[in-house]
Design an enzyme around this catalytic site. Structure first.
Site, PDB file in Angstrom:
ATOM      1  N   HIS A  19       0.300  -9.025   6.555  1.00 57.30           N
ATOM      2  CA  HIS A  19       0.480  -9.426   5.160  1.00 57.30           C
ATOM      3  C   HIS A  19      -0.438 -10.575   4.762  1.00 57.30           C
ATOM      4  O   HIS A  19      -0.785 -10.700   3.581  1.00 57.30           O
ATOM      5  CB  HIS A  19       1.946  -9.748   4.902  1.00 57.30           C
ATOM      6  CG  HIS A  19       2.817  -8.545   5.032  1.00 57.30           C
ATOM      7  ND1 HIS A  19       4.076  -8.575   5.584  1.00 57.30           N
ATOM      8  CD2 HIS A  19       2.590  -7.234   4.699  1.00 57.30           C
ATOM      9  CE1 HIS A  19       4.589  -7.354   5.575  1.00 57.30           C
ATOM     10  NE2 HIS A  19       3.715  -6.532   5.048  1.00 57.30           N
ATOM     11  N   HIS A  42       2.570   3.901   4.157  1.00 56.55           N
ATOM     12  CA  HIS A  42       3.836   3.800   4.894  1.00 56.55           C
ATOM     13  C   HIS A  42       4.552   2.554   4.402  1.00 56.55           C
ATOM     14  O   HIS A  42       4.611   1.529   5.078  1.00 56.55           O
ATOM     15  CB  HIS A  42       3.585   3.738   6.404  1.00 56.55           C
ATOM     16  CG  HIS A  42       2.938   4.974   6.951  1.00 56.55           C
ATOM     17  ND1 HIS A  42       1.590   5.218   6.804  1.00 56.55           N
ATOM     18  CD2 HIS A  42       3.463   6.028   7.623  1.00 56.55           C
ATOM     19  CE1 HIS A  42       1.304   6.386   7.379  1.00 56.55           C
ATOM     20  NE2 HIS A  42       2.415   6.897   7.875  1.00 56.55           N
ATOM     21  N   SER A 100       5.157  -4.901   2.434  1.00 54.45           N
ATOM     22  CA  SER A 100       3.874  -4.805   1.731  1.00 54.45           C
ATOM     23  C   SER A 100       4.031  -4.471   0.247  1.00 54.45           C
ATOM     24  O   SER A 100       3.278  -5.018  -0.579  1.00 54.45           O
ATOM     25  CB  SER A 100       2.955  -3.806   2.429  1.00 54.45           C
ATOM     26  OG  SER A 100       3.602  -2.576   2.666  1.00 54.45           O
ATOM     27  N   GLU A 118       6.674   6.839   1.326  1.00 55.59           N
ATOM     28  CA  GLU A 118       7.656   6.525   2.372  1.00 55.59           C
ATOM     29  C   GLU A 118       8.499   7.765   2.648  1.00 55.59           C
ATOM     30  O   GLU A 118       9.076   8.343   1.735  1.00 55.59           O
ATOM     31  CB  GLU A 118       8.544   5.355   1.938  1.00 55.59           C
ATOM     32  CG  GLU A 118       9.658   5.024   2.910  1.00 55.59           C
ATOM     33  CD  GLU A 118       9.171   4.770   4.325  1.00 55.59           C
ATOM     34  OE1 GLU A 118       9.755   5.341   5.259  1.00 55.59           O
ATOM     35  OE2 GLU A 118       8.188   4.002   4.478  1.00 55.59           O
ATOM     36  N   GLY A 144       2.368   9.972   3.621  1.00 52.21           N
ATOM     37  CA  GLY A 144       1.292   9.090   3.194  1.00 52.21           C
ATOM     38  C   GLY A 144      -0.062   9.464   3.745  1.00 52.21           C
ATOM     39  O   GLY A 144      -1.097   9.225   3.109  1.00 52.21           O
ATOM     40  N   ASP A 164      -0.365   1.747   7.741  1.00 47.19           N
ATOM     41  CA  ASP A 164       0.334   1.085   8.858  1.00 47.19           C
ATOM     42  C   ASP A 164       1.547   1.905   9.300  1.00 47.19           C
ATOM     43  O   ASP A 164       2.688   1.512   9.091  1.00 47.19           O
ATOM     44  CB  ASP A 164       0.714  -0.363   8.516  1.00 47.19           C
ATOM     45  CG  ASP A 164       1.718  -0.446   7.379  1.00 47.19           C
ATOM     46  OD1 ASP A 164       1.688   0.429   6.505  1.00 47.19           O
ATOM     47  OD2 ASP A 164       2.539  -1.372   7.385  1.00 47.19           O
TER      48      ASP A 164
END
Length: 284
Positions: A19, A42, A100, A118, A144, A164
């Site tokens: 982050h 994700h 995120s 997601e 994703g 990620d």
């Protein structure tokens, strides 16, 4: 894959690195008036309760954001990141950690497009509720990895892609490489930020070199690779030693910004005497 819940790991050392990098990329994108698109492949739930039973099981945040939260003297990019986390908490006490999408929501402008993907149904419902009132936002329960075909190139020709996955299955490593190749074929000017775990696993060890090969063949502005190693594997060779971020077409400021922060991250988050960092870059 659908059993994965990021709440178990929320706010750990890997989240801090991920982050921090994402925030600095978005700050850089905000320097131009022209809107941009962020694709989060994700996305997770958007935010996590650190006093909840998932986060409390291993309390990984204590070796991550908690070790930085009350520090008065931090390098400027790291201080900005901690302020983002403070902005996600009511009354100043560290009870929540922003995923995120929440980092993005705090930094992105209303004209910028946010696209979140997601698969986990519970995480998806939470994320949909969290982002319901944000303009120019779409939340999808689709895969994703497959989203890049639809999302790139973006209408404004400015984009960031965050990849990620949980890497709970080995196939994710190949999918990440494929996703980067897809992104570069569709929009070679875009910034792609890929998080990965540092494990004693062949796929993990080979991933960065495979990403470098794709980036060097197609990226217009080179790549940047940062890794933070904070722990040793256990006696059987298991456990996450650290994590890294591989950024294609990185902001030109990012290398120096991370260089300011990495010694502090090693000092504050390292769990072993030989905790270390790696920072390397190939300019375009």
């Amino acid at each position: 894959m659908l059993a994965y819940r990021h709440a178990f790991h929320a706010g750990n050392h890997a989240d801090v690195l991920k982050h921090l990098v994402l925030a600095e990329i978005l700050r850089y994108m905000n320097e131009k008036d022209k809107p941009y698109t962020l694709v989060d492949t994700h996305a997770g739930a958007g935010g996590y309760a650190l006093d909840g039973r998932y986060a409390q099981k291993n309390a990984e945040y204590k070796g991550g954001i908690s070790a930085l939260y009350d520090q008065a003297q931090l390098p400027e990019p790291l201080a900005h990141y901690v302020e983002l986390v403070r902005g996600f908490n009511q009354g100043g006490r560290l009870n929540q950690y922003p995923g995120s999408p929440a980092v993005a929501r705090q930094l992105m402008r209303s004209t910028d497009r946010l696209r979140c993907y997601e698969l986990h149904p519970t995480e998806l419902r939470i994320l949909e509720a969290y982002l319901a009132d944000r303009p120019n936002t779409q939340v999808s329960g689709a895969d994703g990895f497959g989203a890049l075909r639809a999302e790139l190139p973006p209408p404004s020709r400015r984009a960031v892609v965050l990849i990620d996955p949980p890497y709970e299955i080995k196939a994710d490593y190949a999918k990440v490489v494929g996703a980067l190749r897809e992104a570069m074929q569709r929009f070679a000017e875009g910034t792609v930020a890929i998080w990965y775990p540092q494990l004693q696993l062949l796929e993990s060890a080979q991933l960065v070199q495979r990403l470098k090969s794709v980036a060097e063949a197609s990226a217009k502005k080179g790549w940047l690779h940062v890794r933070l190693s904070v722990e040793h594997a256990d006696a059987k060779g298991f456990g996450m030693l650290g994590s890294g971020m591989f950024v294609v077409n990185p902001p030109f400021k990012l290398h120096d910004q991370l260089l300011q922060c990495l010694p502090t991250l090693v000092d504050r988050l390292g769990q072993v005497d030989d905790a270390s960092y790696l920072l390397e870059q190939l300019p375009g």
